[in-house]
Write a protein that holds these residues in place. Structure first.
Motif, mmCIF file in Angstrom:
data_model
loop_
_atom_site.group_PDB
_atom_site.id
_atom_site.type_symbol
_atom_site.label_atom_id
_atom_site.label_comp_id
_atom_site.label_asym_id
_atom_site.label_seq_id
_atom_site.Cartn_x
_atom_site.Cartn_y
_atom_site.Cartn_z
ATOM 1 N N GLY A 162 0.788 -1.225 0.000
ATOM 2 C CA GLY A 162 0.000 0.000 0.000
ATOM 3 C C GLY A 162 0.816 1.269 0.000
ATOM 4 O O GLY A 162 0.257 2.364 0.069
ATOM 5 N N GLN A 163 2.121 1.159 -0.084
ATOM 6 C CA GLN A 163 2.967 2.341 -0.075
ATOM 7 C C GLN A 163 2.820 3.103 -1.393
ATOM 8 O O GLN A 163 2.545 2.529 -2.428
ATOM 9 C CB GLN A 163 4.425 1.941 0.134
ATOM 10 N N GLY A 164 2.995 4.418 -1.341
ATOM 11 C CA GLY A 164 2.963 5.232 -2.545
ATOM 12 C C GLY A 164 1.832 6.232 -2.539
ATOM 13 O O GLY A 164 1.123 6.414 -1.551
ATOM 14 N N LEU A 165 1.665 6.894 -3.688
ATOM 15 C CA LEU A 165 0.697 7.970 -3.824
ATOM 16 C C LEU A 165 -0.676 7.446 -4.223
ATOM 17 O O LEU A 165 -0.800 6.456 -4.949
ATOM 18 C CB LEU A 165 1.186 8.966 -4.878
ATOM 19 N N TYR A 166 -1.717 8.158 -3.759
ATOM 20 C CA TYR A 166 -3.100 7.840 -4.092
ATOM 21 C C TYR A 166 -3.781 9.128 -4.545
ATOM 22 O O TYR A 166 -3.894 10.073 -3.762
ATOM 23 C CB TYR A 166 -3.837 7.271 -2.881
ATOM 24 N N PRO A 167 -4.241 9.200 -5.780
ATOM 25 C CA PRO A 167 -4.903 10.421 -6.245
ATOM 26 C C PRO A 167 -6.305 10.554 -5.677
ATOM 27 O O PRO A 167 -6.884 9.605 -5.142
ATOM 28 C CB PRO A 167 -4.943 10.224 -7.765
ATOM 29 N N GLU A 168 -6.849 11.745 -5.814
ATOM 30 C CA GLU A 168 -8.211 11.975 -5.363
ATOM 31 C C GLU A 168 -9.161 11.014 -6.077
ATOM 32 O O GLU A 168 -9.042 10.767 -7.271
ATOM 33 C CB GLU A 168 -8.621 13.419 -5.650
ATOM 34 N N GLY A 169 -10.081 10.463 -5.312
ATOM 35 C CA GLY A 169 -11.018 9.498 -5.874
ATOM 36 C C GLY A 169 -10.631 8.061 -5.631
ATOM 37 O O GLY A 169 -11.420 7.158 -5.908
ATOM 38 N N ALA A 170 -9.432 7.812 -5.100
ATOM 39 C CA ALA A 170 -9.028 6.436 -4.811
ATOM 40 C C ALA A 170 -9.994 5.816 -3.812
ATOM 41 O O ALA A 170 -10.455 6.462 -2.872
ATOM 42 C CB ALA A 170 -7.600 6.404 -4.265
ATOM 43 N N ARG A 171 -10.293 4.542 -4.016
ATOM 44 C CA ARG A 171 -11.276 3.852 -3.196
ATOM 45 C C ARG A 171 -10.636 3.188 -1.970
ATOM 46 O O ARG A 171 -9.508 2.735 -2.022
ATOM 47 C CB ARG A 171 -11.975 2.749 -4.001
ATOM 48 N N GLY A 172 -11.423 3.094 -0.924
ATOM 49 C CA GLY A 172 -11.072 2.299 0.240
ATOM 50 C C GLY A 172 -12.333 1.656 0.766
ATOM 51 O O GLY A 172 -13.445 2.063 0.412
ATOM 52 N N GLU A 216 -6.674 -0.115 -3.887
ATOM 53 C CA GLU A 216 -7.439 0.262 -2.709
ATOM 54 C C GLU A 216 -6.572 0.976 -1.684
ATOM 55 O O GLU A 216 -5.404 0.650 -1.477
ATOM 56 C CB GLU A 216 -8.083 -0.977 -2.089
ATOM 57 N N LEU A 217 -7.167 1.959 -1.025
ATOM 58 C CA LEU A 217 -6.481 2.702 0.020
ATOM 59 C C LEU A 217 -6.092 1.778 1.163
ATOM 60 O O LEU A 217 -6.868 0.899 1.546
ATOM 61 C CB LEU A 217 -7.392 3.791 0.582
ATOM 62 N N PRO A 218 -4.919 1.972 1.752
ATOM 63 C CA PRO A 218 -4.618 1.264 3.003
ATOM 64 C C PRO A 218 -5.581 1.713 4.091
ATOM 65 O O PRO A 218 -6.223 2.768 3.992
ATOM 66 C CB PRO A 218 -3.172 1.686 3.308
ATOM 67 N N ALA A 219 -5.683 0.926 5.136
ATOM 68 C CA ALA A 219 -6.682 1.186 6.174
ATOM 69 C C ALA A 219 -6.567 2.594 6.760
ATOM 70 O O ALA A 219 -7.580 3.258 7.013
ATOM 71 C CB ALA A 219 -6.564 0.140 7.284
ATOM 72 N N SER A 220 -5.339 3.062 6.977
ATOM 73 C CA SER A 220 -5.172 4.388 7.584
ATOM 74 C C SER A 220 -5.754 5.485 6.707
ATOM 75 O O SER A 220 -6.380 6.432 7.207
ATOM 76 C CB SER A 220 -3.694 4.667 7.850
ATOM 77 N N GLY A 255 -3.349 11.236 -1.366
ATOM 78 C CA GLY A 255 -2.884 10.437 -0.250
ATOM 79 C C GLY A 255 -1.484 9.920 -0.452
ATOM 80 O O GLY A 255 -1.015 9.762 -1.583
ATOM 81 N N LEU A 256 -0.804 9.639 0.649
ATOM 82 C CA LEU A 256 0.526 9.046 0.623
ATOM 83 C C LEU A 256 0.594 7.971 1.697
ATOM 84 O O LEU A 256 0.445 8.266 2.889
ATOM 85 C CB LEU A 256 1.605 10.108 0.884
ATOM 86 N N GLY A 257 0.793 6.736 1.281
ATOM 87 C CA GLY A 257 1.007 5.646 2.216
ATOM 88 C C GLY A 257 2.488 5.447 2.451
ATOM 89 O O GLY A 257 3.257 5.332 1.499
#
Length: 247
Positions: free
Chosen positions: A58-68, A102-106, A126-128
């Motif tokens: 789950g490390q790395g960048l997550y753009p707006e709209g990423a699902r969790g 998918e977004l990591p839990a945090s 986001g940044l994991g």
């Protein structure tokens, strides 16, 4: 430049549907998180970056709209980073081309907090960050984040030690209370140097998932001259939960 930061814990139990009958036990923490996000909104950032602990995948960048989602915790609840699930930017359904990782839990908990407070003040990403990431790399990552926009705000997710009681996930460790107190003091004082100096090995032994995200914050806050306030401090399940706001 960093104009504001909110620090929140990231247990899925913050989401009432996950906590179920135990939900009222964290009402005060939820209220503190909402207050911290209010500080971010008041700063009128150009961009909000959500930073949270993540497993390797789950490390790395997550753009707006990423699902969790919270299906892994027995709840059929989906969230999107910065976008209400079921509502797209124009008021319709979300874009079907939104990223599938998918977004990591945090970050899923952060997405839930943002939805709960109707965040619409700035674009979100986001940044994991991985728990083993060295302090120097965390600090450099924070510097890079704030260099990308004129007015950046951070929502920093992470728990303190998980060793505060006999029933805690990591059992009782006599070092845990002191570690958490040092972190709480650093967050209350917006003490960048103290966050940079956190012992990564000790944090690992105490299962403190927030260590790397807090050190990303330290890098981002260099020279920003922000002041801090500690809004919540407790360990209701033997895990240290801290909420703070910097502005």
């Amino acid at each position: 430049m960093l104009v504001a930061a909110a620090v929140c814990p990231c247990p899925p139990l913050l989401v009432p549907e996950v906590a179920a009958g135990a939900a009222p036990e964290l009402d005060t923490a939820r209220a503190a998180c909402a207050d911290a996000l209010g500080v971010l909104a008041a700063a009128h950032p150009d961009r909000l970056v959500v930073v949270g602990p993540a497993e390797r995948s789950g490390q790395g960048l997550y753009p707006e709209g990423a699902r969790g989602s919270f299906r892994g915790f027995g709840v059929d609840l989906e969230v999107r980073l910065g976008i209400d699930p079921g509502v797209g930017p124009g008021g319709g359904r979300p874009d079907s081309t939104a990223p599938e990782r998918e977004l990591p839990a945090s970050l899923a908990v952060a997405a839930w907090l943002l939805r709960r407070t109707d965040w619409s003040h700035a674009p979100v990403e986001g940044l994991g960050v991985g728990e083993p990431l060295a302090a120097e790399r965390c600090i450099q990552s924070g510097r890079e984040i704030v260099a990308r926009a004129e007015r950046v705000a951070l929502l920093v997710m992470g728990d303190a030690s998980a060793c505060r009681s006999l029933k805690a996930p990591g059992y009782l460790d006599e070092r845990a209370a002191g570690f958490d107190a040092r972190v709480a003091h650093a967050l209350a004082a917006a003490d960048v140097a103290a966050l940079k100096a956190l012992d990564a090995e000790l944090a690992h032994e105490l299962m403190a998932s927030g260590r790397a995200p807090w050190q990303v914050l330290a890098g981002a806050a260099e020279g920003a001259g922000l002041s801090g306030a500690l809004l919540y401090e407790d360990a209701p399940y033997g895990v240290g939960y801290l909420v703070a706001a910097w502005s």
